[in-house]
Design a protein around this motif. Structure first.
Motif, PDB file in Angstrom:
ATOM      1  N   PRO A 263       0.834  -1.223   0.000  1.00 59.40           N
ATOM      2  CA  PRO A 263       0.000   0.000   0.000  1.00 59.40           C
ATOM      3  C   PRO A 263       0.854   1.254   0.000  1.00 59.40           C
ATOM      4  N   CYS A 264       1.562   1.455  -1.103  1.00 55.75           N
ATOM      5  CA  CYS A 264       2.515   2.556  -1.167  1.00 55.75           C
ATOM      6  C   CYS A 264       2.010   3.796  -1.901  1.00 55.75           C
ATOM      7  N   ASN A 265       1.068   3.655  -2.808  1.00 56.45           N
ATOM      8  CA  ASN A 265       0.649   4.812  -3.584  1.00 56.45           C
ATOM      9  C   ASN A 265      -0.399   5.635  -2.854  1.00 56.45           C
ATOM     10  N   VAL A 266      -0.113   6.928  -2.785  1.00 55.03           N
ATOM     11  CA  VAL A 266      -1.060   7.895  -2.232  1.00 55.03           C
ATOM     12  C   VAL A 266      -1.302   8.923  -3.324  1.00 55.03           C
ATOM     13  N   VAL A 267      -2.566   9.109  -3.673  1.00 56.86           N
ATOM     14  CA  VAL A 267      -2.936  10.032  -4.743  1.00 56.86           C
ATOM     15  C   VAL A 267      -3.449  11.329  -4.125  1.00 56.86           C
ATOM     16  N   VAL A 268      -2.967  12.438  -4.672  1.00 56.68           N
ATOM     17  CA  VAL A 268      -3.508  13.758  -4.338  1.00 56.68           C
ATOM     18  C   VAL A 268      -3.988  14.319  -5.665  1.00 56.68           C
ATOM     19  N   ARG A 269      -5.290  14.672  -5.715  1.00 56.14           N
ATOM     20  CA  ARG A 269      -5.857  15.149  -6.981  1.00 56.14           C
ATOM     21  C   ARG A 269      -6.963  16.158  -6.728  1.00 56.14           C
ATOM     22  N   ARG A 270      -7.107  17.053  -7.692  1.00 57.46           N
ATOM     23  CA  ARG A 270      -8.226  17.991  -7.622  1.00 57.46           C
ATOM     24  C   ARG A 270      -9.494  17.217  -7.910  1.00 57.46           C
ATOM     25  N   ASP A 271     -10.527  17.513  -7.140  1.00 61.15           N
ATOM     26  CA  ASP A 271     -11.829  16.869  -7.292  1.00 61.15           C
ATOM     27  C   ASP A 271     -12.871  17.976  -7.209  1.00 61.15           C
ATOM     28  N   GLY A 272     -13.139  18.596  -8.344  1.00 64.84           N
ATOM     29  CA  GLY A 272     -14.027  19.754  -8.358  1.00 64.84           C
ATOM     30  C   GLY A 272     -13.327  20.924  -7.697  1.00 64.84           C
ATOM     31  N   ASP A 273     -13.981  21.531  -6.700  1.00 61.72           N
ATOM     32  CA  ASP A 273     -13.367  22.671  -6.012  1.00 61.72           C
ATOM     33  C   ASP A 273     -12.634  22.230  -4.733  1.00 61.72           C
ATOM     34  N   ARG A 274     -12.435  20.953  -4.569  1.00 62.01           N
ATOM     35  CA  ARG A 274     -11.744  20.404  -3.400  1.00 62.01           C
ATOM     36  C   ARG A 274     -10.540  19.590  -3.866  1.00 62.01           C
ATOM     37  N   THR A 275      -9.772  19.114  -2.910  1.00 64.02           N
ATOM     38  CA  THR A 275      -8.644  18.233  -3.219  1.00 64.02           C
ATOM     39  C   THR A 275      -8.868  16.914  -2.505  1.00 64.02           C
ATOM     40  N   ALA A 276      -8.782  15.820  -3.247  1.00 66.33           N
ATOM     41  CA  ALA A 276      -8.926  14.476  -2.671  1.00 66.33           C
ATOM     42  C   ALA A 276      -7.539  13.923  -2.368  1.00 66.33           C
ATOM     43  N   VAL A 277      -7.413  13.280  -1.206  1.00 70.19           N
ATOM     44  CA  VAL A 277      -6.204  12.547  -0.855  1.00 70.19           C
ATOM     45  C   VAL A 277      -6.654  11.111  -0.646  1.00 70.19           C
ATOM     46  N   GLN A 278      -6.054  10.190  -1.420  1.00 70.49           N
ATOM     47  CA  GLN A 278      -6.495   8.802  -1.410  1.00 70.49           C
ATOM     48  C   GLN A 278      -5.317   7.861  -1.212  1.00 70.49           C
ATOM     49  N   ALA A 279      -5.543   6.832  -0.411  1.00 67.92           N
ATOM     50  CA  ALA A 279      -4.533   5.791  -0.202  1.00 67.92           C
ATOM     51  C   ALA A 279      -5.193   4.439  -0.450  1.00 67.92           C
ATOM     52  N   LEU A 280      -4.410   3.511  -0.947  1.00 70.79           N
ATOM     53  CA  LEU A 280      -4.905   2.158  -1.134  1.00 70.79           C
ATOM     54  C   LEU A 280      -5.201   1.552   0.228  1.00 70.79           C
ATOM     55  N   ASP A 281      -6.357   0.932   0.376  1.00 71.71           N
ATOM     56  CA  ASP A 281      -6.707   0.244   1.620  1.00 71.71           C
ATOM     57  C   ASP A 281      -5.756  -0.940   1.778  1.00 71.71           C
ATOM     58  N   PRO A 282      -4.913  -0.950   2.815  1.00 68.67           N
ATOM     59  CA  PRO A 282      -3.951  -2.037   3.004  1.00 68.67           C
ATOM     60  C   PRO A 282      -4.588  -3.417   3.118  1.00 68.67           C
ATOM     61  N   ASN A 283      -5.831  -3.475   3.533  1.00 64.97           N
ATOM     62  CA  ASN A 283      -6.508  -4.773   3.641  1.00 64.97           C
ATOM     63  C   ASN A 283      -6.680  -5.444   2.279  1.00 64.97           C
ATOM     64  N   THR A 284      -6.481  -4.680   1.206  1.00 59.96           N
ATOM     65  CA  THR A 284      -6.540  -5.239  -0.137  1.00 59.96           C
ATOM     66  C   THR A 284      -5.490  -6.340  -0.297  1.00 59.96           C
ATOM     67  N   MET A 285      -4.333  -6.169   0.377  1.00 61.10           N
ATOM     68  CA  MET A 285      -3.280  -7.202   0.315  1.00 61.10           C
ATOM     69  C   MET A 285      -3.806  -8.547   0.795  1.00 61.10           C
ATOM     70  N   VAL A 286      -4.517  -8.527   1.910  1.00 59.46           N
ATOM     71  CA  VAL A 286      -5.032  -9.757   2.503  1.00 59.46           C
ATOM     72  C   VAL A 286      -6.151 -10.329   1.640  1.00 59.46           C
ATOM     73  N   THR A 287      -7.039  -9.459   1.196  1.00 55.40           N
ATOM     74  CA  THR A 287      -8.172  -9.894   0.383  1.00 55.40           C
ATOM     75  C   THR A 287      -7.714 -10.554  -0.912  1.00 55.40           C
ATOM     76  N   LEU A 288      -6.778  -9.930  -1.595  1.00 55.77           N
ATOM     77  CA  LEU A 288      -6.345 -10.452  -2.890  1.00 55.77           C
ATOM     78  C   LEU A 288      -5.462 -11.692  -2.785  1.00 55.77           C
ATOM     79  N   THR A 289      -4.646 -11.763  -1.724  1.00 54.89           N
ATOM     80  CA  THR A 289      -3.723 -12.903  -1.609  1.00 54.89           C
ATOM     81  C   THR A 289      -4.308 -14.058  -0.812  1.00 54.89           C
ATOM     82  N   GLY A 290      -5.242 -13.757   0.085  1.00 59.95           N
ATOM     83  CA  GLY A 290      -5.770 -14.790   0.970  1.00 59.95           C
ATOM     84  C   GLY A 290      -4.778 -15.195   2.048  1.00 59.95           C
ATOM     85  N   LEU A 291      -3.696 -14.441   2.222  1.00 61.41           N
ATOM     86  CA  LEU A 291      -2.664 -14.772   3.212  1.00 61.41           C
ATOM     87  C   LEU A 291      -2.968 -14.098   4.551  1.00 61.41           C
ATOM     88  N   ASP A 292      -3.485 -14.868   5.492  1.00 59.29           N
ATOM     89  CA  ASP A 292      -3.800 -14.321   6.806  1.00 59.29           C
ATOM     90  C   ASP A 292      -2.563 -13.812   7.529  1.00 59.29           C
TER      91      ASP A 292
END
Length: 137
Positions: free
Chosen positions: A81-110
């Motif tokens: 979970p290394c990528n963090v996105v900062v982007r304009r979203d209309g008149d605001r700025t969105a800051v987004q990070a990958l949910d680290p739980n995606t690692m567990v969900t996709l790999t099935g490695l408890d």
């Protein structure tokens, strides 16, 4: 399935990028790479980025967490979970990070669950500090 953790800020883009860097650093994340997606697309695809909003990808890394994950599965580097996105979203700025739980969900490695949980706590703390600074600062 949601795979992002997002906060919206009522601040300009440059300020949001700087504050995001600071918030991540407080939580032990260094920035290894920075990709200015808007500039890259504009340079490589002249017409593609004409209407592209400000968009930066920060390649953040928490070395102890990355090491623990890699000790569990060498291929996990594909999903850290290394990528963090900062982007304009209309008149605001969105800051987004990958949910680290995606690692567990996709790999099935408890065995990755403790790493994902700690990474989630740290990323959530960084995002929350941005939102708190926004409303009180």
């Amino acid at each position: 399935m949601r795979y992002d953790r997002t906060v919206h800020l009522d601040t300009d883009f440059a300020t949001a990028v700087a504050r995001t860097r600071e918030a991540l650093a407080v939580q032990g994340f260094g920035i290894l790479t920075e990709i200015d997606v808007t500039a890259t697309l504009k340079a490589k695809l002249e017409s593609a980025a004409q209407d592209m909003e400000d968009y930066v990808i920060l390649g953040a890394c928490n070395p102890p967490l990355a090491h623990r994950a890699l000790e569990t599965d060498r291929s996990i580097g594909l999903l850290l979970p290394c990528n963090v996105v900062v982007r304009r979203d209309g008149d605001r700025t969105a800051v987004q990070a990958l949910d680290p739980n995606t690692m567990v969900t996709l790999t099935g490695l408890d065995a990755l669950r403790p790493v994902a949980e700690e990474a989630t706590r740290r990323l959530d703390a960084a995002l929350a500090s941005l939102a708190t600074t926004e409303t009180t600062g």
